[in-house]
Write an enzyme that holds these catalytic residues in place. Sequence first.
Site: not given
Ligand SMILES: Cc1cc2nc3c(=O)[nH]c(=O)nc-3n(C[C@H](O)[C@H](O)[C@H](O)COP(=O)(O)OP(=O)(O)OC[C@H]3O[C@@H](n4cnc5c(N)ncnc54)[C@H](O)[C@@H]3O)c2cc1C
Length: 382
Positions: A129, A134, A245, A271, A339, A341, A367
């Site tokens: 959401e 995470s 997954e 190359r 790099q 390439h 994850g």
């Molecule tokens: C192209 C794409 C496809 C996806 N497909 C799906 C899908 O089909 N279904 C679905 O449900 N989700 C999907 N996702 C979501 C994806 O699983 C999440 O983007 C991912 O889990 C990270 O969550 P976030 O983007 O909210 O980042 P955040 O949780 O906000 O994290 C931001 C940063 O903070 C770090 N961070 C967060 N918590 C901690 C902690 N406790 N300790 C240290 N560092 C931390 C993270 O590692 C990251 O670097 C997709 C994402 C992308 C980009």
Amino acid sequence: MSSIYFSEEHRLFRKQVRRFVTEEVLPHGEEWEAAGSVPRTVLRKMGELGFLGIRYPEHFGGAEMDTLGTVVLAEELGRSSFGGFAVTVLVHTDMASPHLARYGTEAQLARYLPGVIRGKRICAVAVTEPDAGSDVAGIRTRAVRDGDEYVLDGSKIYITNGVRADLYFVAAKTDTEAKGSRGISMLLVEKGTPGLSVARTLEKTGWHSSDTAELVFESCRVPAANLLGEENKGFCAIMNNFQNERITLAAQAIGECDKALELTLDYVQQRQAFGAPLVRRETIRQRLALLSAKVEAARQLVYHTAWRDGNGEDCVKEVSMAKALSGELVNEVLYTCQQFHGGFGYMHGTAIERMARDARVQSIGGGTTEIMLEEVAKRLVR
Ligand SMILES: Cc1cc2nc3c(=O)[nH]c(=O)nc-3n(C[C@H](O)[C@H](O)[C@H](O)COP(=O)(O)OP(=O)(O)OC[C@H]3O[C@@H](n4cnc5c(N)ncnc54)[C@H](O)[C@@H]3O)c2cc1C
């Protein structure tokens, strides 16, 4: 390559998938990238060939293979060089539909699984959401019971296959009073259910042929019979499913590393610079040799972890290691391969440029590396 992990069935399957990629994906991958999605007909064809139900029961049309079968599929799709195509398929087979296959009732399985295996019904999993990625326990989408229905309200973001899916496996809070990870359930929501809409198609750095959506649920009424597994126990189901997954994404990344190194070895042999092929330069050949060694080491971790998972062993630590390592490694490999390439590798339309863009998400989706390393660290410190 011979391996102690794979049977004749796995080897045959690898050959079939590789042939399919050569004949059906490589000639069209660029069109799909431009269109922003893979045609449904491609999934249908893969379904007819038996590629979409390799882990599922034979009586529903599956092949009852093991976790290593998933690894073969993911590696080979990763090798296609079209990450968007690979993830379209792998979300369907190994990230979304397992929610149905593992937790569905007999009636749910009979109704939906054959169509999923044949590629007639495309699947998506909707957990993330805008305010909870995470931190899965932080989701706010609610599903309030009203008679024999749940009423869903909330939004989901970054949902792969979100635009074109026929079946959405949606995580929602069914007990809004429950704290933390408790009170979450998984619901199956069919396309066309009133109150479910695709708010936006999201544009991304890479994975262009994979459609990614923001979904909105507004007073979306879902039959209570569409609950998957036990009410309020969805968090455990999500965490269990993450293991598969993450093995899948790790194997996809290994396939991408293989392909990138293969393309780069070809390039540096052709190359010429300073009167000789680039491959004669020690700095280039040694860096490629070291990367090959790292990929081989990561591959063996993925294989061994998949083998243990297939034997029913608890290997959360190793799965998390494999996901973190492969997600970082594919970025290292693609950085170096691009790099080597030179300017050519920075041009749109080259496989290596696309693969470098595609690789970026492998340390984020499914994850992040940081979360994976926390899973490992927790288990080391104990
Ligand atoms: C192209 C794409 C496809 C996806 N497909 C799906 C899908 O089909 N279904 C679905 O449900 N989700 C999907 N996702 C979501 C994806 O699983 C999440 O983007 C991912 O889990 C990270 O969550 P976030 O983007 O909210 O980042 P955040 O949780 O906000 O994290 C931001 C940063 O903070 C770090 N961070 C967060 N918590 C901690 C902690 N406790 N300790 C240290 N560092 C931390 C993270 O590692 C990251 O670097 C997709 C994402 C992308 C980009």
